[in-house]
Design a protein around this motif. Structure first.
Motif, PDB file in Angstrom:
ATOM      1  N   GLY A   1      20.577 102.182  52.556  1.00 43.34           N
ATOM      2  CA  GLY A   1      19.951 101.675  51.337  1.00 43.34           C
ATOM      3  C   GLY A   1      18.442 101.633  51.432  1.00 43.34           C
ATOM      4  N   ILE A   2      17.872 102.298  52.435  1.00 42.97           N
ATOM      5  CA  ILE A   2      16.416 102.301  52.606  1.00 42.97           C
ATOM      6  C   ILE A   2      15.814 103.483  51.847  1.00 42.97           C
ATOM      7  N   ARG A   3      14.833 103.191  51.025  1.00 37.01           N
ATOM      8  CA  ARG A   3      14.131 104.264  50.299  1.00 37.01           C
ATOM      9  C   ARG A   3      13.005 104.817  51.167  1.00 37.01           C
ATOM     10  N   MET A   4      12.833 106.135  51.076  1.00 39.10           N
ATOM     11  CA  MET A   4      11.755 106.795  51.818  1.00 39.10           C
ATOM     12  C   MET A   4      10.732 107.378  50.852  1.00 39.10           C
ATOM     13  N   ASP A   5       9.506 107.451  51.333  1.00 43.73           N
ATOM     14  CA  ASP A   5       8.472 108.216  50.644  1.00 43.73           C
ATOM     15  C   ASP A   5       7.887 109.133  51.712  1.00 43.73           C
ATOM     16  N   GLY A   6       8.244 110.392  51.657  1.00 49.26           N
ATOM     17  CA  GLY A   6       7.917 111.264  52.781  1.00 49.26           C
ATOM     18  C   GLY A   6       8.673 110.781  54.001  1.00 49.26           C
ATOM     19  N   CYS A   7       7.967 110.506  55.088  1.00 47.87           N
ATOM     20  CA  CYS A   7       8.650 109.995  56.287  1.00 47.87           C
ATOM     21  C   CYS A   7       8.511 108.484  56.412  1.00 47.87           C
TER      22      CYS A   7
ATOM     23  N   PRO B   1       9.489 104.690  55.416  1.00 47.53           N
ATOM     24  CA  PRO B   1      10.384 103.775  54.715  1.00 47.53           C
ATOM     25  C   PRO B   1       9.560 102.858  53.806  1.00 47.53           C
ATOM     26  N   VAL B   2      10.035 102.667  52.564  1.00 46.82           N
ATOM     27  CA  VAL B   2       9.229 101.876  51.617  1.00 46.82           C
ATOM     28  C   VAL B   2       9.979 100.666  51.073  1.00 46.82           C
ATOM     29  N   GLY B   3      11.217 100.443  51.531  1.00 43.55           N
ATOM     30  CA  GLY B   3      11.911  99.234  51.100  1.00 43.55           C
ATOM     31  C   GLY B   3      13.410  99.401  51.059  1.00 43.55           C
ATOM     32  N   ALA B   4      14.103  98.277  51.255  1.00 42.59           N
ATOM     33  CA  ALA B   4      15.563  98.277  51.221  1.00 42.59           C
ATOM     34  C   ALA B   4      16.098  97.561  49.987  1.00 42.59           C
ATOM     35  N   SER B   5      15.357  96.590  49.485  1.00 42.76           N
ATOM     36  CA  SER B   5      15.832  95.831  48.321  1.00 42.76           C
ATOM     37  C   SER B   5      15.638  96.657  47.054  1.00 42.76           C
ATOM     38  N   VAL B   6      16.456  96.360  46.071  1.00 39.78           N
ATOM     39  CA  VAL B   6      16.344  97.083  44.799  1.00 39.78           C
ATOM     40  C   VAL B   6      14.946  96.902  44.216  1.00 39.78           C
ATOM     41  N   ALA B   7      14.384  95.712  44.386  1.00 45.14           N
ATOM     42  CA  ALA B   7      13.052  95.443  43.826  1.00 45.14           C
ATOM     43  C   ALA B   7      11.990  96.394  44.399  1.00 45.14           C
ATOM     44  N   ARG B   8      12.262  96.937  45.572  1.00 47.06           N
ATOM     45  CA  ARG B   8      11.295  97.878  46.188  1.00 47.06           C
ATOM     46  C   ARG B   8      11.812  99.318  46.151  1.00 47.06           C
TER      47      ARG B   8
ATOM     48  N   GLU C   1       8.099  95.400  56.868  1.00 47.48           N
ATOM     49  CA  GLU C   1       6.688  95.051  56.649  1.00 47.48           C
ATOM     50  C   GLU C   1       5.992  94.771  57.989  1.00 47.48           C
ATOM     51  N   GLU C   2       6.687  94.048  58.876  1.00 43.68           N
ATOM     52  CA  GLU C   2       6.107  93.760  60.201  1.00 43.68           C
ATOM     53  C   GLU C   2       5.879  95.057  60.982  1.00 43.68           C
ATOM     54  N   LEU C   3       6.863  95.941  60.923  1.00 42.57           N
ATOM     55  CA  LEU C   3       6.728  97.222  61.640  1.00 42.57           C
ATOM     56  C   LEU C   3       5.578  98.041  61.060  1.00 42.57           C
ATOM     57  N   GLY C   4       5.368  97.885  59.782  1.00 38.76           N
ATOM     58  CA  GLY C   4       4.286  98.617  59.133  1.00 38.76           C
ATOM     59  C   GLY C   4       2.913  98.214  59.639  1.00 38.76           C
TER      60      GLY C   4
ATOM     61  N   GLN D   1       5.794 101.580  54.832  1.00 44.75           N
ATOM     62  CA  GLN D   1       4.730 101.189  53.882  1.00 44.75           C
ATOM     63  C   GLN D   1       5.436 100.648  52.654  1.00 44.75           C
ATOM     64  N   LEU D   2       5.636  99.347  52.621  1.00 49.56           N
ATOM     65  CA  LEU D   2       6.495  98.770  51.576  1.00 49.56           C
ATOM     66  C   LEU D   2       5.954  98.994  50.174  1.00 49.56           C
ATOM     67  N   ASN D   3       6.874  99.370  49.272  1.00 51.93           N
ATOM     68  CA  ASN D   3       6.540  99.381  47.853  1.00 51.93           C
ATOM     69  C   ASN D   3       6.286  97.954  47.383  1.00 51.93           C
ATOM     70  N   PRO D   4       5.393  97.743  46.436  1.00 52.36           N
ATOM     71  CA  PRO D   4       5.295  96.407  45.833  1.00 52.36           C
ATOM     72  C   PRO D   4       6.566  96.135  45.032  1.00 52.36           C
ATOM     73  N   PRO D   5       7.014  94.879  44.995  1.00 52.69           N
ATOM     74  CA  PRO D   5       8.233  94.590  44.226  1.00 52.69           C
ATOM     75  C   PRO D   5       8.022  94.801  42.730  1.00 52.69           C
ATOM     76  N   ARG D   6       9.072  95.309  42.078  1.00 55.42           N
ATOM     77  CA  ARG D   6       9.060  95.509  40.626  1.00 55.42           C
ATOM     78  C   ARG D   6      10.345  94.912  40.065  1.00 55.42           C
TER      79      ARG D   6
END
Lengths: 240, 574
Positions: free
Chosen positions: B290-296, B298-305, B522-525, B535-540
């Motif tokens: 359930g992790i979204r990627m942007d290129g290589c 990871p940008v978030g696991a929650s739906v909000a991201r 986020e910590e790993l980032g 690089q976490l997406n901002p929540p939407r």
């Protein structure tokens, strides 16, 4: 009135819980297993696993109160009592969910020792299946071998397993390779090199799962810092 | 050499001086090791795609290459499955006899292994000289820079200790251990898949077929979707209940609070439900965790991201897992783990299992098995796992575990060389076919295509067909999207156990899990040394993401129609 008293009670309880978390030192339970932990008079200790724990608390700015208990009881107490941790405990998959873990505070190699008069050459662990083996209650390695169907006899303290070997009650004794010569010397017993150094465990501090994660994370971060800045390299020596 | 062509695609040479010095320095020993090689070929490694002479040549090479390291004791560790027990008890002993290098090959719980390799990476201590670490870690290894890139090693400092007949192209799972940088970090030592398992003999009984079709309106067969699986589970557990006087169950799984509860779900259960995106090997941009990627990144696991870990599809996946465990599995299943449940079906009380690891196949073929016919042939079959309501064509179809030889850079050079020799021995063509026939976890195409493995097909219920098909490439391990497997994997069992204990609903648990994964991402980032760092997406607002095509997908209002197929048609998908 009833509602008010109940609310007051809840508030008092919350205050007490909060006070306990923020102010009370953690109770650390340990046991005598030189050179990892040496029990000294007046609830004092030395030993390299103890030094690692001591430095970790110093760096994290946290406090603890030390008590000695037999290993199995220390482990059970940490599982059952709030604000309580035990070390140095073998971390294993079977124990993983029962405690919150911080470590390693030591890495242990475990050897199979035979009586000098009754050597049992062993090439792989499977060769030891034919022999009876002693360890101590609370030993992760002893439990591991029990689940694998080995003939394991568990004593209440680490040194008692050696006495079982000496008394010909078992064929092999499992011990931490750094602890074994010291235990043997303290008991005045001659001990050869291990027949096989067969297993490695991460010894960690296992804490009651009710301890707030943030407090534990702070300790864990401190431990990681000590590893990364090289300070623990002198304390933890690991034989290949 | 095979068919007159070089078997390794990388330029690897054993230098003559090494061979000469090795032989000259140990003239007396050479006979000992040659005798040992002959003895092991006669008594153990009788099945091989190599001729006896080629096997002897290969073992002679090991003996000579090992000369500088004789007398050394190296330590390696692997998870607790039959293949590794065989290595620890048989191959380690053979290697010692043939090379003079002692190997302590530890076998331990998979979670212990995860903790140990993580500890070596964190502490810098040389805890082990080699690990057989699942390639689910590939996202960790290529990011942290602490793991030896084997493709570099065998061309440089490891060239003299790299087996000329290693034949990397022969390994079916090489991609699983290769990072996005094109480097090989993990060399497969064993592979097993997660497949649907069922009692072919019960499914073939005319009385049960009639009864099922009468009650459910379609034929009893291999379920293609979860709707059919659920009907069949209900049929056997609640309607049939007993066969030959014995209580039987229409579903089997495990639910003990244990680290293995985590990988029961993180091993592609969400992708089978259809929570991720299309695209192989793991789904892109949203993978099976359930992790979204942007290129290589990871940008978030929650739906909000933009992730899908707490999406309606993920919640549906967990809901079905728990419902089936509670409604259709034997009561003991709640107290079982990966290890204890894997062999349970050999007792003969289970009609089907949606998600079964083929690592436990030796238990089914053992003399004690109650699921083998009097003619020695299996009463069961394996087939592709049925898919959930959100699954779409082009999505990942299943999980495959690939335990790969992995070495950390802080291993002293001589110990690394000796451990690399042992690693290659365990996967060499001299031993690999025998290892496969005993343990059924293939790694080499030459073994899979061998006559000997083919002869086992009637006794292995579909395993040979699976590994001889393209399915072996599309049943995949966890991918590069997971940037730190050790840091993230522990959250799964912690939250899932709360659902099983009714302390949280599936939706609450998955939301909490997604939050914990996001926090750690986020910590790993913040780690400047990490390649392709999160690089976490901002929540939407979640609704924004749910209305975009692909994962995370909105809640389905209609359930699929149950579909079954006859066995032969079902495995044609492979």
């Amino acid at each position: 009135m009833v509602i008010l008293r109940r609310l007051t009670g809840i508030l008092l309880l919350l205050t007490a819980c909060g006070g306990s978390r923020a102010d009370e030192p953690l109770t650390l339970l340990t046991f005598d297993i030189p050179p990892l932990v040496n029990e000294q008079e007046g609830r004092q200790a030395s030993g390299y696993a103890y030094r690692v724990v001591e430095r970790m608390f110093e760096l994290a700015g946290d406090e603890f109160r030390l008590e000695f208990q037999p290993p199995k009881r220390a482990l059970r107490s940490a599982m059952e009592l709030p604000n309580t941790c035990a070390f140095p405990v073998d971390r294993s998959q079977e124990r993983e969910t029962s405690l919150s873990w911080i470590g390693p505070v030591s890495v242990s190699r475990h050897g199979l020792y035979s009586h000098p008069d009754r050597p049992h050459p062993i090439a792989t662990l499977d060769d030891a299946r034919q022999w009876s083996i002693s360890s101590y209650l609370g030993s992760g390695v002893g439990e591991y071998l029990q689940t694998q169907g080995f003939d394991i006899h568990l004593a209440s303290k680490p040194y008692l397993g050696l006495l079982m070997l000496q008394a010909n009650r078992v064929d092999l004794w499992i011990a931490d390779t750094r602890a074994a010569p010291l235990i043997a010397r303290a008991q005045g017993i001659e001990l050869n090199e291990p027949e096989l150094v067969f297993f490695t465990t991460l010894r960690s501090m296992g804490c009651n799962t009710s301890i707030p994660q943030e407090r534990l994370r702070k300790l864990e971060r401190a431990l990681l810092t000590l590893y990364r800045n090289g300070e623990l390299a002198d304390i933890i020596e690991l034989a290949p | 050499m095979r068919n007159g062509t070089p078997e390794i695609n990388l330029s690897v040479k054993v230098t003559l001086p090494l061979l000469v010095s090795g032989l000259a320095a140990f003239p007396a020993h050479a006979d000992v090791y040659t005798d040992a090689a002959e003895r092991w070929l006669t008594n153990e490694f009788t099945e091989s795609t190599l001729s006896h002479e080629q096997q002897m040549d290969e073992l002679a090479w090991f003996s000579q290459a090992a000369a500088p390291y004789r007398g050394m004791t190296i330590r390696v560790v692997s998870e607790r499955i039959d293949t590794h027990v065989y290595e620890a008890n048989v191959l380690a002993r053979a290697f010692r006899d043939i090379t003079g290098i002692n190997v302590i090959h530890e076998v331990t719980g998979e979670d212990d292994l995860v903790k140990k390799i993580r500890a070596q990476m964190d502490t810098g201590l040389n805890i082990y000289d080699g690990y057989i670490n699942d390639t689910d870690f590939i996202g960790t290894h290529f990011r942290y820079g602490k793991t030896v890139a084997l493709s570099d090693y065998i061309q440089a400092e490891g060239a003299e200790v790299t087996l000329p007949t290693l034949d990397l192209d022969d390994f079916i799972g090489l991609d699983f251990g290769t990072g996005p940088d094109g480097k090989l970090y993990q060399l497969p030592d064993q592979q097993f898949a997660n497949l649907y398992w069922y009692r072919h003999d019960w499914f073939s009984r005319p009385d049960l077929q009639r009864q099922f079709e009468t009650q459910y309106g379609y034929p009893l067969g291999v379920p293609q979707n979860w709707a059919a699986y659920e009907d069949i589970a209900e049929f056997f557990s609640h309607r049939v209940q007993r066969i030959d006087g014995q209580r039987i169950w229409g579903h089997m799984d495990y639910g003990r609070t244990d680290p293995s509860l985590g990988w029961r779900v993180s091993d592609a259960w969400l992708s089978l439900a259809g929570a991720g995106d299309t695209g192989l090997p793991n789904g892109y941009p949203v993978d099976e965790w359930g992790i979204r990627m942007d290129g290589c990144h990871p940008v978030g696991a929650s739906v909000a991201r933009g992730g899908a870990l707490n999406s309606p599809a993920a919640v549906y996946a967990i809901t079905k897992y728990v419902e089936w465990l509670e409604q259709f599995a034997p009561p003991q299943a709640f107290e079982l783990t990966f290890t204890s449940s894997g062999e349970w079906i050999a007792q003969g009380q289970v009609a089907q299992q949606v998600f079964w690891y083929t690592a436990f196949m030796p238990a089914l073929t053992a003399p004690t098995s109650r699921v083998t016919g009097q003619d020695g042939r299996p009463l069961w079959r394996v087939a592709p796992s049925p898919r959930g309501a959100y699954w779409q064509e082009g999505m990942k179809s299943g999980y495959q575990d690939a335990g790969g030889w992995t070495f950390l850079k802080n291993t002293p050079a001589d110990r690394l060389a000796a451990a690399w020799l042992y690693a290659q021995f365990t996967v060499s063509k001299t031993v690999s076919l025998q290892k496969l026939l005993v343990n059924l976890t293939p790694i080499r195409l030459s073994d899979i295509e061998s006559e000997q493995f083919g002869e086992q097909a009637p006794y292995l219920g579909g395993l040979v067909e699976f590994y001889r098909s393209n399915a072996r490439n599309i049943w995949t391990p966890t991918g590069v999207n997971v940037p730190d497997y050790a840091a993230l994997s522990g959250y799964w069992w912690q939250h899932l156990s709360q659902v099983l204990r009714h302390q949280a609903s599936p939706e609450e648990a998955m939301t909490a899990l997604a939050r914990d994964i996001d926090i750690t991402l986020e910590e790993l980032g913040n780690d400047p040394d990490l390649s392709c760092a999160p690089q976490l997406n901002p929540p939407r607002p979640e609704a924004d993401w749910l209305q975009v095509p692909g994962a995370p997908k909105p809640r389905l209002t209609q359930q699929p129609t149950p579909v079954t197929l006859p066995y032969r048609e079902a495995i044609e998908q492979w």
